[in-house]
Design an enzyme around this catalytic site. Structure first.
Site, PDB file in Angstrom:
ATOM      1  N   CYS A 168       5.018   9.272   5.296  1.00  0.00           N
ATOM      2  CA  CYS A 168       6.073   8.521   4.747  1.00  0.00           C
ATOM      3  C   CYS A 168       6.453   8.625   3.270  1.00  0.00           C
ATOM      4  CB  CYS A 168       5.738   6.788   4.958  1.00  0.00           C
ATOM      5  SG  CYS A 168       6.946   5.659   4.262  1.00  0.00           S
ATOM      6  N   CYS A 171       6.910   5.557   1.086  1.00  0.00           N
ATOM      7  CA  CYS A 171       5.782   4.932   0.966  1.00  0.00           C
ATOM      8  C   CYS A 171       4.845   5.393  -0.082  1.00  0.00           C
ATOM      9  CB  CYS A 171       5.077   4.454   2.207  1.00  0.00           C
ATOM     10  SG  CYS A 171       5.836   4.061   3.516  1.00  0.00           S
ATOM     11  N   ASP A 172       4.844   6.611  -0.148  1.00  0.00           N
ATOM     12  CA  ASP A 172       3.941   7.271  -0.714  1.00  0.00           C
ATOM     13  C   ASP A 172       4.182   8.447  -1.940  1.00  0.00           C
ATOM     14  OD1 ASP A 172       1.832   5.981   0.717  1.00  0.00           O
ATOM     15  OD2 ASP A 172       1.655   7.606   2.422  1.00  0.00           O
TER      16      ASP A 172
END
Length: 350
Positions: A168, A171-172
């Site tokens: 992701c 997300c990261d």
């Protein structure tokens, strides 16, 4: 007597559903999943995909700060003592999920650590059966079993998860280890194009590794990636191994040609992103709930969480083939709880 609401799943959608149904005095029963080796290997342990991440920087309400004392006070000791030490950065994925779980339990959610392996929606009350075989009857069901990220299945992928291996970018991608360093994305669909393009905001360079000589992505998405000066495509190539060590995590990847199997190349990188799709966790439904063409649960009413079975609702990534974010999952968990509560009232189950 049947349960009023059974919640299946324990990610942000599941716990949000539990919090809202608990506060509505519906006394939800949550099956959070089983602690099994099978679930560990496929990434479906209790607490969902967020429990497989480290820092969470995009969930509102948790700026950088030390939550150690709060975590010690908020989470029951029997759970807290087995959690990893708090790093003082803000909140981590496992910490956020434990906080959601505790909040749901504080309001009276009953939690069973087991998988639901079978359901029967052919008659009401509905029946759900966990792996221990003890069938539970319920008036309403909220399905929040999520979707697991697809990986290539390499041992080195598993070794370096949370140490540079991710599925992701949103997300990261902004994490310090990825900033101003080369990164690798594997895949050839729209998701891979989107992930690679997004990562160029942070990376010095993005290698896009694809096993064929053309993308399967839509033309507009492919053209956008190809036009980006920071993206270098490695055509006709597959990931042979994710390289790294225990101190630094991911340091690169070795790719192998699909045209000449003897030809390999090592790419230096601090991150590896698998962008080969997600698999919704719906096998236990055995065809009783309508799915869309991607295999995710199909909502039947716009902006509502209704499935094709009256009184059965779906929330989170199991019904989301687009956003796949913790905050959207939690939001739809709230929606499903409200939809379930209103359905029970409308049908005389007050």
């Amino acid at each position: 007597m049947p349960e009023k609401v059974v919640v299946i799943g324990s990610g942000p959608a599941g716990w949000a559903s539990c919090i809202y149904t608990s506060r509505a005095n519906l006394e939800p029963l949550c099956f959070e999943g089983a602690l099994t080796e099978e679930n560990r290997l496929q990434g479906t342990l209790p607490l969902g995909q967020l429990a497989l991440t480290t820092e969470v920087e995009n969930y509102p309400g948790f700026p950088v700060g030390n939550l150690g004392a709060y975590l010690d006070d908020a989470i029951e000791e029997s759970k807290r003592k087995y959690m990893a030490p708090h790093l003082g950065h803000g909140v981590s994925g496992p910490e956020l999920m434990e906080l959601m779980r505790q909040q749901a339990m504080n309001f009276g959610t009953k939690v069973v650590t087991d998988d639901i392996v079978d359901v029967d929606f052919s008659s009401h009350p509905y029946k759900v059966t966990p792996s221990n075989g003890e069938t539970v009857e319920t008036l309403a069901v909220i399905i929040a079993t999520g979707a697991r990220a697809n990986y290539l299945g390499l041992d080195s992928e598993n070794r370096f998860k949370n140490m540079g291996v991710s599925a992701c970018a949103v997300c990261d991608g902004a994490m310090p280890r990825f900033r101003n360093h080369p990164l690798v994305v594997v895949g050839g669909g729209d998701s891979a194009m989107e992930e690679a393009s997004y990562l160029t905001k942070f990376a010095s360079k993005v290698y896009l590794v694809h096993r064929r000589d053309e993308f399967r992505a839509s033309k507009i998405m492919a053209d956008r990636a190809l036009a980006n000066e920071k993206i270098e495509v490695k055509w006709n190539s597959v990931i042979d191994e994710v390289l790294g060590n225990d101190e630094q995590g991911v340091t690169g990847v070795r790719i192998r040609s699909t045209v000449d199997d003897s030809q390999t190349e090592e790419l230096e990188a601090t991150g590896y992103f698998a962008a080969i799709g997600h698999t919704p966790n719906v096998n236990f439904l055995k065809g009783q709930i309508e799915l869309n063409d991607k295999g995710f649960i199909q909502w039947q009413v716009p902006f509502r969480t209704n499935t094709n079975v009256d009184g059965v609702f779906a929330a989170g990534d199991v019904a989301d083939d687009n956003y796949k974010q913790a905050i959207t999952a939690a939001g739809s968990g709230c929606m499903a709880a409200l939809d379930a509560e209103r359905w029970l009232v409308a049908n005389g189950y007050e």
